[in-house]
Design a protein around this motif. Structure first.
Motif, mmCIF file in Angstrom:
data_model
loop_
_atom_site.group_PDB
_atom_site.id
_atom_site.type_symbol
_atom_site.label_atom_id
_atom_site.label_comp_id
_atom_site.label_asym_id
_atom_site.label_seq_id
_atom_site.Cartn_x
_atom_site.Cartn_y
_atom_site.Cartn_z
ATOM 1 N N LEU A 186 -0.520 -18.969 17.546
ATOM 2 C CA LEU A 186 0.392 -19.800 16.754
ATOM 3 C C LEU A 186 1.561 -18.937 15.764
ATOM 4 O O LEU A 186 1.043 -17.919 15.472
ATOM 5 C CB LEU A 186 -0.499 -20.618 15.990
ATOM 6 N N ASP A 187 2.533 -19.728 15.657
ATOM 7 C CA ASP A 187 3.536 -19.145 14.729
ATOM 8 C C ASP A 187 3.120 -19.374 13.259
ATOM 9 O O ASP A 187 3.532 -20.694 13.065
ATOM 10 C CB ASP A 187 5.019 -19.563 15.293
ATOM 11 N N LEU A 188 2.593 -18.591 12.509
ATOM 12 C CA LEU A 188 1.998 -19.036 11.247
ATOM 13 C C LEU A 188 3.299 -19.337 10.460
ATOM 14 O O LEU A 188 3.108 -20.236 9.311
ATOM 15 C CB LEU A 188 1.491 -17.872 10.457
ATOM 16 N N LYS A 228 -4.642 -36.017 9.028
ATOM 17 C CA LYS A 228 -3.325 -35.779 8.577
ATOM 18 C C LYS A 228 -2.713 -34.487 8.952
ATOM 19 O O LYS A 228 -1.837 -34.149 9.266
ATOM 20 C CB LYS A 228 -2.895 -36.221 7.106
ATOM 21 N N LEU A 229 -3.706 -33.461 8.480
ATOM 22 C CA LEU A 229 -2.929 -31.936 8.606
ATOM 23 C C LEU A 229 -3.190 -31.784 10.257
ATOM 24 O O LEU A 229 -2.237 -30.772 10.534
ATOM 25 C CB LEU A 229 -3.925 -31.147 7.743
ATOM 26 N N GLU A 230 -4.170 -32.141 10.887
ATOM 27 C CA GLU A 230 -4.271 -31.668 12.297
ATOM 28 C C GLU A 230 -2.852 -32.191 12.925
ATOM 29 O O GLU A 230 -2.321 -31.716 13.773
ATOM 30 C CB GLU A 230 -5.448 -32.383 12.980
ATOM 31 N N LYS A 231 -2.441 -33.659 12.605
ATOM 32 C CA LYS A 231 -1.187 -33.979 13.287
ATOM 33 C C LYS A 231 -0.091 -33.263 13.072
ATOM 34 O O LYS A 231 0.724 -32.866 13.719
ATOM 35 C CB LYS A 231 -1.308 -35.615 12.794
ATOM 36 N N LYS A 232 -0.008 -32.902 11.640
ATOM 37 C CA LYS A 232 1.222 -32.228 11.306
ATOM 38 C C LYS A 232 1.302 -30.705 11.934
ATOM 39 O O LYS A 232 2.445 -30.228 12.611
ATOM 40 C CB LYS A 232 1.324 -31.711 9.739
ATOM 41 N N ILE A 233 0.262 -30.076 11.862
ATOM 42 C CA ILE A 233 0.121 -28.704 12.494
ATOM 43 C C ILE A 233 0.276 -28.693 14.107
ATOM 44 O O ILE A 233 1.187 -27.812 14.768
ATOM 45 C CB ILE A 233 -1.234 -27.984 12.181
ATOM 46 N N ALA A 234 -0.272 -29.760 14.652
ATOM 47 C CA ALA A 234 -0.067 -29.776 16.071
ATOM 48 C C ALA A 234 1.317 -30.379 16.584
ATOM 49 O O ALA A 234 1.747 -29.707 17.539
ATOM 50 C CB ALA A 234 -1.118 -31.041 16.678
ATOM 51 N N GLU A 235 1.997 -30.984 15.742
ATOM 52 C CA GLU A 235 3.365 -30.984 16.112
ATOM 53 C C GLU A 235 4.494 -30.075 15.851
ATOM 54 O O GLU A 235 5.390 -29.639 16.517
ATOM 55 C CB GLU A 235 3.996 -32.223 15.150
ATOM 56 N N ALA A 236 3.813 -29.304 14.646
ATOM 57 C CA ALA A 236 4.695 -28.090 14.589
ATOM 58 C C ALA A 236 4.560 -26.763 15.540
ATOM 59 O O ALA A 236 5.335 -25.961 15.732
ATOM 60 C CB ALA A 236 4.424 -27.581 13.049
ATOM 61 N N ALA A 237 3.143 -26.851 15.915
ATOM 62 C CA ALA A 237 2.807 -25.667 16.657
ATOM 63 C C ALA A 237 2.957 -25.934 18.355
ATOM 64 O O ALA A 237 3.299 -25.167 19.186
ATOM 65 C CB ALA A 237 1.257 -25.350 16.683
ATOM 66 N N GLY A 238 3.159 -27.398 18.789
ATOM 67 C CA GLY A 238 3.369 -27.645 20.010
ATOM 68 C C GLY A 238 2.197 -27.734 20.923
ATOM 69 O O GLY A 238 2.237 -27.865 22.226
ATOM 70 N N THR A 239 0.981 -27.609 20.150
ATOM 71 C CA THR A 239 -0.144 -27.696 20.880
ATOM 72 C C THR A 239 -1.336 -28.140 20.007
ATOM 73 O O THR A 239 -1.023 -28.125 18.731
ATOM 74 C CB THR A 239 -0.668 -26.202 21.475
ATOM 75 N N ASP A 252 -17.334 -11.912 -6.025
ATOM 76 C CA ASP A 252 -17.951 -12.907 -6.896
ATOM 77 C C ASP A 252 -16.854 -14.032 -7.155
ATOM 78 O O ASP A 252 -16.949 -15.032 -8.241
ATOM 79 C CB ASP A 252 -18.457 -12.623 -8.118
ATOM 80 N N ILE A 253 -15.825 -14.218 -6.346
ATOM 81 C CA ILE A 253 -14.667 -14.897 -6.653
ATOM 82 C C ILE A 253 -14.752 -15.967 -5.099
ATOM 83 O O ILE A 253 -14.611 -15.442 -4.103
ATOM 84 C CB ILE A 253 -13.482 -14.530 -6.654
ATOM 85 N N THR A 254 -14.928 -17.321 -5.466
ATOM 86 C CA THR A 254 -15.079 -18.115 -4.191
ATOM 87 C C THR A 254 -13.558 -18.576 -4.072
ATOM 88 O O THR A 254 -12.896 -19.389 -4.951
ATOM 89 C CB THR A 254 -16.056 -19.371 -4.471
ATOM 90 N N LYS A 255 -13.151 -18.715 -3.081
ATOM 91 C CA LYS A 255 -11.796 -19.372 -2.601
ATOM 92 C C LYS A 255 -11.837 -20.362 -1.517
ATOM 93 O O LYS A 255 -12.871 -20.157 -0.587
ATOM 94 C CB LYS A 255 -10.693 -18.490 -2.259
ATOM 95 N N GLN A 256 -11.374 -21.424 -1.554
ATOM 96 C CA GLN A 256 -11.295 -22.544 -0.236
ATOM 97 C C GLN A 256 -10.184 -21.940 0.661
ATOM 98 O O GLN A 256 -8.971 -21.547 0.424
ATOM 99 C CB GLN A 256 -11.003 -23.896 -0.786
ATOM 100 N N VAL A 257 -10.388 -22.108 1.988
ATOM 101 C CA VAL A 257 -9.612 -21.532 2.941
ATOM 102 C C VAL A 257 -9.708 -22.771 4.148
ATOM 103 O O VAL A 257 -10.719 -23.503 3.957
ATOM 104 C CB VAL A 257 -9.965 -20.505 3.739
ATOM 105 N N CYS A 258 -8.541 -22.848 4.887
ATOM 106 C CA CYS A 258 -8.327 -23.394 5.836
ATOM 107 C C CYS A 258 -8.271 -22.632 7.192
ATOM 108 O O CYS A 258 -7.160 -22.069 7.171
ATOM 109 C CB CYS A 258 -7.272 -24.645 5.790
ATOM 110 N N MET A 259 -8.977 -22.416 8.068
ATOM 111 C CA MET A 259 -8.829 -21.810 9.423
ATOM 112 C C MET A 259 -8.508 -22.750 10.310
ATOM 113 O O MET A 259 -8.791 -23.749 10.811
ATOM 114 C CB MET A 259 -10.070 -21.080 9.608
ATOM 115 N N VAL A 260 -7.135 -22.182 11.093
ATOM 116 C CA VAL A 260 -6.579 -23.069 12.053
ATOM 117 C C VAL A 260 -6.617 -22.059 13.446
ATOM 118 O O VAL A 260 -6.326 -20.829 13.437
ATOM 119 C CB VAL A 260 -5.091 -23.082 11.956
ATOM 120 N N GLN A 261 -7.022 -22.574 14.499
ATOM 121 C CA GLN A 261 -7.089 -21.967 15.665
ATOM 122 C C GLN A 261 -6.662 -23.028 16.862
ATOM 123 O O GLN A 261 -6.711 -24.192 16.640
ATOM 124 C CB GLN A 261 -8.700 -21.704 16.137
ATOM 125 N N PRO A 262 -6.160 -22.639 17.805
ATOM 126 C CA PRO A 262 -5.593 -23.400 19.115
ATOM 127 C C PRO A 262 -6.886 -24.028 19.511
ATOM 128 O O PRO A 262 -8.046 -23.301 19.937
ATOM 129 C CB PRO A 262 -4.967 -22.526 20.046
#
Length: 580
Positions: A186-188, A228-239, A252-262
């Motif tokens: 994917l093109d990040l 909503k996010l899956e639809k946007k990313i799928a349109e931008a990535a083409g897959t 000891d620092i907690t961060k929220q992450v969103c991992m995207v994979q084909p």
């Protein structure tokens, strides 16, 4: 389908050929802004070419011509190198553009060897991808085809063999080209614009496989953000893509992450580990038949002396019925709960045991878990229903008999059944020991035979013990899954390690059951489950309360008590086949 199986094969082969890592081409490094590879030194190429020239002229007469200047040697070395890489014969030399192409091919082949020892490239290889593995395999196939073209036909048989190998490589290359259209990184940069204040606000991103990890924070509930996010990313990535929302802890620092994979790559991973195949179902049937056999074998050791076949049938059928009831109810509850969350399960595999008849049932998840709630609820549905059914069977049998010591068709539990088995002390605590510490036979036992107990009640008691064994927080046992949902993967791994040590310590002390179950849990059900797609939404206090109750029941059932459980050496008589 052929390209999918081929990709699964090349990913494994690429990893094994490079020490567990897949080798990637240079173009992949450039496209993803990785450090450039170490360039090939021209002097090493010249030295190799000069050695080849000396070997080729050993049988020629020595010339009286004066030695050429260094520049002339370099020029001759270039020609010989070009001739060797291009595969020319006789005394012909590639000139102009052909010579440059041949030299470039030679450098590329040498560069591939250099990659395996390049430290920067090894660091980069810590994050391989399927797209890179496909490109590498295409390059290897091209190189092998060029080598075959350069080889002369030594014999007709050799020519036929070379033609067969060449055809195989060409078909493999064609399948790789087809797979390359499916598995693309994917093109990040394109995906950054898909994140925003109304979904997931990303402040940083890093490459992970063929996808990426976006660091930020959620702005709305995941149920609203994900579609909503899956639809946007799928349109931008083409897959199509798959999203995970997780928490990442560093210092000891907690961060929220969103991992995207084909999505295609995730489906490939699930396909590779899939057990819903003809061989999987055949294995499940074979294990079920074996388990029924071990239940029948175990039951025979508890019959009264001189029992006939009719006695065997009348005593063993209730035991069989009790086991099947526990397994059936727990299996139905598990599959209904999994269906409610949309999770696919593998066939059910019974675990036979010549000591307790059956040590439970195991399943694999063959689809992604939508949330931590699913990871918690599915194993709890199995264990809670098994506990409930076992208790109902035991209590109903005790009430029907009017005592703990069986009815007309009682089984006689020999004291040897509890030797070296502190995990079974709960059963002995309920039905009572055979003799006291001085060897006097107690009133609840029959001298020379054992302690009588109703077959249905015995099935319920063993069901409680077996369920508790599966609730131990080890690997991918039901208890390990519950621990992963409640405490996270890091804490679950520590609990798994500690429980394995305790089982090992009891095994060293002489417990055969601890040894067998510890080996099974550690080496067959080890590891952890794939992370749930939603690991941010909390489970809630109710599920933590359920987890606490199940943990208490598990500990009270398995913790060795003063019920008279014996301990002896591994070298003694095997299980309960000896005399009283």
């Amino acid at each position: 389908m052929a390209s999918t199986s081929l990709v699964a094969t090349i990913v494994c082969s690429s990893s094994s050929s490079t020490g567990g890592r897949a080798t990637l081409p240079r173009s992949f490094c450039k496209n993803h802004h990785r450090p450039p590879l170490r360039p090939l030194r021209r002097s090493s190429l010249f030295r190799c070419s000069l050695r080849e020239q000396n070997q080729a002229t050993e049988n020629r007469p020595v010339s009286s011509t004066a030695v050429a200047p260094d520049e002339q040697k370099v020029e001759e070395a270039k020609k010989v190198s070009s001739h060797h890489a291009g595969g020319g014969g006789g005394g012909d030399h590639q000139e102009g553009g052909d010579g440059e192409d041949s030299e470039k091919k030679s450098r590329d082949e040498q560069q591939e060897v250099d990659w395996r020892s390049d430290e920067e490239f090894k660091k980069f290889m810590g994050n391989p991808s399927i797209e890179a593995a496909i490109k590498l395999e295409k390059k290897r196939a091209d190189r092998k085809l060029r080598e075959l073209d350069r080889e002369p036909d030594a014999s007709p048989v050799g020519g036929l063999l070379r033609g067969f190998i060449k055809g195989t490589l060409e078909r493999e290359k064609q399948r790789l080209e087809e797979a390359e259209q499916t598995f693309k990184a994917l093109d990040l940069n394109k995906l950054k614009s898909c994140f925003g204040y109304d979904t997931f606000f990303a402040v940083d991103v890093r490459r992970f496989g063929d996808g990426g990890i976006f660091i930020g924070n959620l702005r709305k509930p995941i149920e609203e953000v994900r579609p909503k996010l899956e639809k946007k990313i799928a349109e931008a990535a083409g897959t199509e893509v798959t999203l995970w929302f997780m928490e990442e802890r560093n210092d000891d620092i907690t961060k929220q992450v969103c991992m995207v994979q084909p999505k295609a790559e995730i489906e490939l991973q699930l396909e590779v580990t899939k057990l819903s195949t003809p061989w999987g179902y055949l294995s499940a049937v074979a294990l079920a038949v074996t388990t029924f056999g071990t239940i029948a074998l175990m039951s025979g050791f508890f019959l009264k002396p001189g029992a006939s076949f009719d006695d065997y049938v009348s005593d063993v059928l209730p035991l069989f019925g009790g086991f099947l009831s526990i397994l059936g109810v727990s299996e139905i509850a598990t599959r209904l709960t999994a269906a409610r969350y949309g999770v696919k399960l593998s066939p059910s595999f019974l675990v036979p045991s010549n000591w307790t008849g059956c040590l439970g049932v195991m399943n694999n998840y063959e689809s992604l878990l939508p949330s931590k709630k699913a990871l918690f609820d599915i194993p709890v549905a199995r264990t809670a229903s098994a506990y409930l059914t076992s208790v109902v069977l035991a209590v109903s049998a005790f009430i029907a008999d009017g005592s703990f010591n069986g009815g007309e068709n009682a089984l006689f539990i020999r004291p040897e059944f509890f030797y070296n088995n502190p995990l079974l002390s709960f059963v002995q605590q309920v039905i009572g020991p055979y003799a006291d510490e001085l060897g006097n036979v107690l009133p609840n036992a029959v001298e020379g035979v054992g302690v009588p107990v109703d077959p249905l009640a015995f099935a319920g008691l063993l069901g409680i013990v077996v369920t508790s064994l599966n609730l131990l927080p080890v690997g991918r046992l039901e208890g390990g899954r519950v621990a992963q949902a409640l405490f996270g993967r890091r804490t679950a791994a520590l609990l798994s390690f500690g429980t394995s040590l305790l089982l090992g310590a009891d095994a060293v002390g002489g417990s055969v059951l601890c040894l067998a179950w510890g080996l099974f849990a550690t080496f067959i059900r080890d590891g952890e489950e794939i992370p749930a797609q939603d690991e941010i939404t909390p489970l809630g206090s109710e599920r933590y309360a359920w987890g606490f109750v199940l943990a208490v029941v598990c500990l009270l059932t398995l913790f060795p008590n003063g019920g008279g459980t014996y301990s002896s050496s591994f070298l003694g008589e095997p299980f309960f086949r000896g005399g009283i």
